[in-house]
Scaffold this motif. Structure first.
Motif, PDB file in Angstrom:
ATOM      1  N   PRO A  80     -28.339   3.020 -32.533  1.00  0.00           N
ATOM      2  CA  PRO A  80     -29.609   3.091 -32.482  1.00  0.00           C
ATOM      3  C   PRO A  80     -30.216   3.647 -31.288  1.00  0.00           C
ATOM      4  O   PRO A  80     -31.458   4.202 -31.258  1.00  0.00           O
ATOM      5  CB  PRO A  80     -29.949   1.742 -32.698  1.00  0.00           C
ATOM      6  CG  PRO A  80     -28.747   1.077 -32.951  1.00  0.00           C
ATOM      7  CD  PRO A  80     -27.575   1.923 -32.379  1.00  0.00           C
ATOM      8  N   GLU A  86     -32.955   1.808 -36.993  1.00  0.00           N
ATOM      9  CA  GLU A  86     -32.430   2.973 -36.468  1.00  0.00           C
ATOM     10  C   GLU A  86     -31.242   3.480 -36.713  1.00  0.00           C
ATOM     11  O   GLU A  86     -30.736   4.438 -37.130  1.00  0.00           O
ATOM     12  CB  GLU A  86     -32.534   2.912 -34.778  1.00  0.00           C
ATOM     13  CG  GLU A  86     -34.060   2.677 -34.444  1.00  0.00           C
ATOM     14  CD  GLU A  86     -34.731   3.771 -34.348  1.00  0.00           C
ATOM     15  OE1 GLU A  86     -34.243   4.739 -34.512  1.00  0.00           O
ATOM     16  OE2 GLU A  86     -36.291   3.725 -34.254  1.00  0.00           O
ATOM     17  N   LEU A  87     -30.000   2.303 -36.881  1.00  0.00           N
ATOM     18  CA  LEU A  87     -28.779   2.612 -37.187  1.00  0.00           C
ATOM     19  C   LEU A  87     -28.790   3.320 -38.665  1.00  0.00           C
ATOM     20  O   LEU A  87     -27.933   4.244 -39.129  1.00  0.00           O
ATOM     21  CB  LEU A  87     -27.889   1.222 -37.211  1.00  0.00           C
ATOM     22  CG  LEU A  87     -26.436   1.511 -37.609  1.00  0.00           C
ATOM     23  CD1 LEU A  87     -25.610   2.176 -36.826  1.00  0.00           C
ATOM     24  CD2 LEU A  87     -25.944  -0.093 -37.524  1.00  0.00           C
TER      25      LEU A  87
END
Ligand code: GAP
Length: 518
Positions: free
Chosen positions: A414, A42-43
Motif C-alpha cells: 500500500p 490501497e492493497l
C-alpha cells in the motif's frame, strides 16, 4: 504458534493498522461484512490493478467492461440462479443455530482425515527412523477402517447433493452422529434448500415495484453484453471480456474473516471461443492464471489445482486454484469451461439471436466460454496471510528484538516509500519534504518524523513498506540518503538523484508481469 493463533493475530493486525475493519462496528457489527481501511483499500486497488493489467493490457484480445449491479430479473432465471443457486440448510432445534448441511458433513470428513494423521503421527513416534508412511497407511487395519468409512460417506454426500435428495443428506448427518457444536445435541430439523440471492425492489410502490436481485456474480453482466462488445469493438473470436465488481450472496456459513463474505468483489473474465476449441483454451487459462499467482513469489508449493470430478451439467471441465491459507488449502479462483450454456440460455430467454459469424469457417454459432473467476477479497487474504511474519532479531550488541513485518510483493504494497528525517531540526525535515514532494508524483509515500528511527522502521515494517529513505546530516552536505530495505533490513547510501530509478526497479509491477508465462 499454531496456524489458528497466527490467523487470529493477522485479523487483529489488519484492524490495528487500518487494513480491514468489521462493518458497522459501533453498532456491534454486521456478520460477514467488512470495510477496508486506509491501507486495505490501497492493497486491494493494487491487487485489482495487477489483475486488470495482466488480463486486459497484456492480452490484446481481451477488453474490459463495467456493467451495473442491478440487472433484469429474467437474467437470473436464464442463468439458473433463481432455480438452483441454493445451499442445503439444517437447524439445530436446541441451539436454534443454522448450518449448511453439506459443510457439517465436510467437517466430519475433515475430522476423519485428522484421525488418520494422528494414527500416522503415533506410529512415526513408535517406529522412529525406520517408519515408512506409505507402507503404514496401506497396512494399518485402523486406517483402513476410517478411510473406507470416510470414502463411503463422501460418495453418499456427492450423490445426495447431485440428486437433490435432502432426506438422504439428513440421514448422513444422523448416521455420522454429527452434533451441533453449540448445544452438543443431535436434535436436527429437516434439510431444506435456501436461495443465496439478495432481493430488493426497483421502482416506487405506487408504480408497482418489481423484485430484482443484487447480482451474485459479475459474469452475467458480461454475457448479456456479449453482442454489444463484439460488434462495437469489432472483436474476432477468440476474445475475452473482463470485469471487476461487487457481488452479493446471502452466505449462511460465513467464517474465516474475509474468506466468505456476504458482499464481496470478483474479477472475472469470459473467453469466447469456437465450439470444440474450449478444452485447449481451458488448459491455456489454467497455466496463465497459475503463473499469475506464482509470480507473486509466495512459493509454488503454496498453490495447487483441485480439478472438479463432479461437473455442473453445463460444464465440460472445471478446476479451482487453491492457496494454502492458515486454515488449510482453499479455493481462491475457479476456472470453468461453461460450453454455450449461458449465451444459449440468454438467447432462449430474451428471444434475441446471440450468434457469432465466423468469417474463417463461414459458420454462425453460439460461442463457447472459458471463464476465470477470482475473488478480490480472497486475494487480499492470500496476500496478507502469506506476507504476515513475526521475526526474532539479534541486534548488533547481541541483544534480542522482534518485529512484525508484512513482506508484501513490493508492487502490491500500500505504501511504497517512507521518507524519514533522522531528527526534526537542522533543515532535515525540509529536505525530507522536498524528496517526498517529488516521489509522491509517482508513488504512494508516507512522511514520518515522530519517535526514534528504530520505532519508525518498525511501523513501516508492520504495514509492509518495502523502502525507507532516511535523511540525515550527511544529506545536507552531499545530497545522499540512506535507503533501507524492508525484508533484509540492509541499508545503502545513494544520491537523491538516483532514487527514482532505484524505486522503479524495486516496486514496479513490470517485474511481476515479466514472470507471467504466456
Ligand atoms: N462466475 C463464476 C463464479 O462466480 P464461484 O466459484 O461461485 O464462481 C468465484 O466464485 C470466486 O469468487 C471464488 O473462487 C472466490 O474467490 C470468490 N467468492 C465466491 N463467493 C465468495 C464469498 N462469499 N466471499 C468472498 N469471495 C467469494
Amino acid at each position: 504458534m499454531t496456524q489458528e493463533e497466527l490467523f487470529k493475530k493477522l485479523i487483529a493486525h489488519s484492524k490495528e493498522y487500518g487494513f480491514i475493519f468489521p462493518s458497522s462496528e459501533i453498532y456491534d457489527g454486521l456478520s460477514a461484512v467488512y470495510d477496508y481501511g486506509q491501507l486495505g483499500v490501497e492493497l486491494k486497488n493494487n491487487i485489482k490493478k495487477y489483475w486488470w493489467d495482466a488480463m486486459v493490457r497484456l492480452n490484446d484480445n481481451i477488453v474490459g467492461i463495467d456493467s451495473a449491479i442491478f440487472m433484469h430479473p429474467r437474467i437470473w432465471e436464464a442463468s439458473g440462479h433463481v432455480g438452483a443457486f441454493n445451499d442445503p440448510l439444517i437447524d439445530n432445534k436446541d441451539s436454534k443455530k443454522r448450518y449448511r448441511a453439506d459443510v457439517l458433513i465436510e467437517e466430519w470428513l475433515a475430522k476423519q482425515d485428522e484421525k488418520i494423521e494422528k494414527e500416522i503421527a503415533k506410529a512415526r513416534k513408535r517406529f522412529g527412523e525406520k517408519f515408512d508412511r506409505q507402507q503404514f497407511v496401506e497396512t494399518s487395519p485402523r486406517i483402513k477402517e476410517i478411510s473406507e468409512r470416510r470414502h463411503a460417506v463422501n460418495d453418499r454426500m456427492v450423490k445426495a447433493l447431485t440428486e437433490n435428495n435432502l432426506d438422504e443428506v439428513k440421514k448422513i448427518i444422523e448416521d455420522c452422529e454429527i452434533v451441533c457444536p453449540i448445544s452438543g445435541t443431535k436434535n436436527w430439523t429437516e434439510v431444506r434448500q435456501f436461495n443465496l440471492m439478495f432481493e430488493t425492489k426497483i421502482g416506487s410502490v405506487s408504480e408497482g415495484a418489481n423484485t430484482i436481485y443484487l447480482r451474485p456474480e459479475t459474469a452475467q453482466g458480461i454475457f448479456v453484453n456479449f453482442l454489444n462488445v463484439q460488434k462495437s469493438g469489432r472483436m474476432k473470436i477468440p476474445f475475452g471480456i473482463a470485469q471487476i465488481g461487487k457481488a452479493f450472496r446471502n452466505e449462511i456459513v460465513a467464517r474465516q474473516f474475509i474468506f466468505r463474505m456476504r458482499e464481496f468483489e470478483q474479477m472475472e473474465m469470459q473467453f469466447f471461443v469456437r465450439p470444440g476449441d474450449e478444452l485447449k483454451w481451458f488448459e491455456y487459462w489454467k497455466a496463465f492464471r497459475m503463473s499469475w499467482h506464482r509470480a507473486l513469489g509466495f512459493g509454488d508449493d503454496m498453490y495447487r489445482f483441485h480439478d472438479h470430478e463432479k461437473l455442473a451439467h453445463y460444464a465440460n471441465a472445471a478446476t479451482d486454484v487453491e492457496f494454502r491459507f492458515p486454515f488449510g488449502f482453499k479455493e481462491v479462483e475457479g476456472i470453468h469451461s461453461r460450453t454455450d450454456f449461458d449465451l444459449g440460455n440468454h438467447q432462449k430467454f430474451s428471444g434475441r439471436k446471440i450468434q457469432y459469424f465466423d468469417t474463417e469457417t463461414g459458420e454462425s454459432y453460439v460461442p463457447y466460454v472459458v471463464e476465470t473467476s477470482i475473488g478480490v477479497d480472497r486475494m487480499v487474504l492470500q496476500v496478507l496471510s502469506a506476507a504476515f511474519k513475526e521475526e526474532e532479531l539479534t541486534k548488533e550488541d547481541g541483544s534480542k528484538d522482534e518485529r512484525v513485518v508484512l513482506s508484501f510483493p513490493a508492487a502490491l504494497a500500500p505504501v511504497k516509500v517512507a521518507v524519514l528525517p533522522l531528527v526534526k531540526k537542522d533543515g532535515l525535515p525540509e529536505i525530507g519534504r522536498e524528496i517526498l514532494n517529488e516521489l509522491k508524483l509517482d508513488y504512494a509515500c508516507q512522511y514520518d518524523e515522530k519517535d526514534s528511527i528504530g520505532k519508525r522502521y518498525r511501523r513501516q515494517d508492520a504495514i509492509g513498506t518495502p523502502l525507507c529513505v532516511t535523511v540525515d546530516h550527511q544529506t545536507a552536505e552531499d545530497r545522499t540518503v540512506t535507503v533501507r530495505y524492508r525484508d533484509t533490513m540492509a541499508q545503502e547510501r545513494v544520491a537523491i538523484s538516483e532514487l527514482p530509478a532505484l524505486i522503479e526497479r524495486e516496486v514496479s509491477m513490470k517485474q511481476l508481469f515479466k514472470k507471467i508465462t504466456r
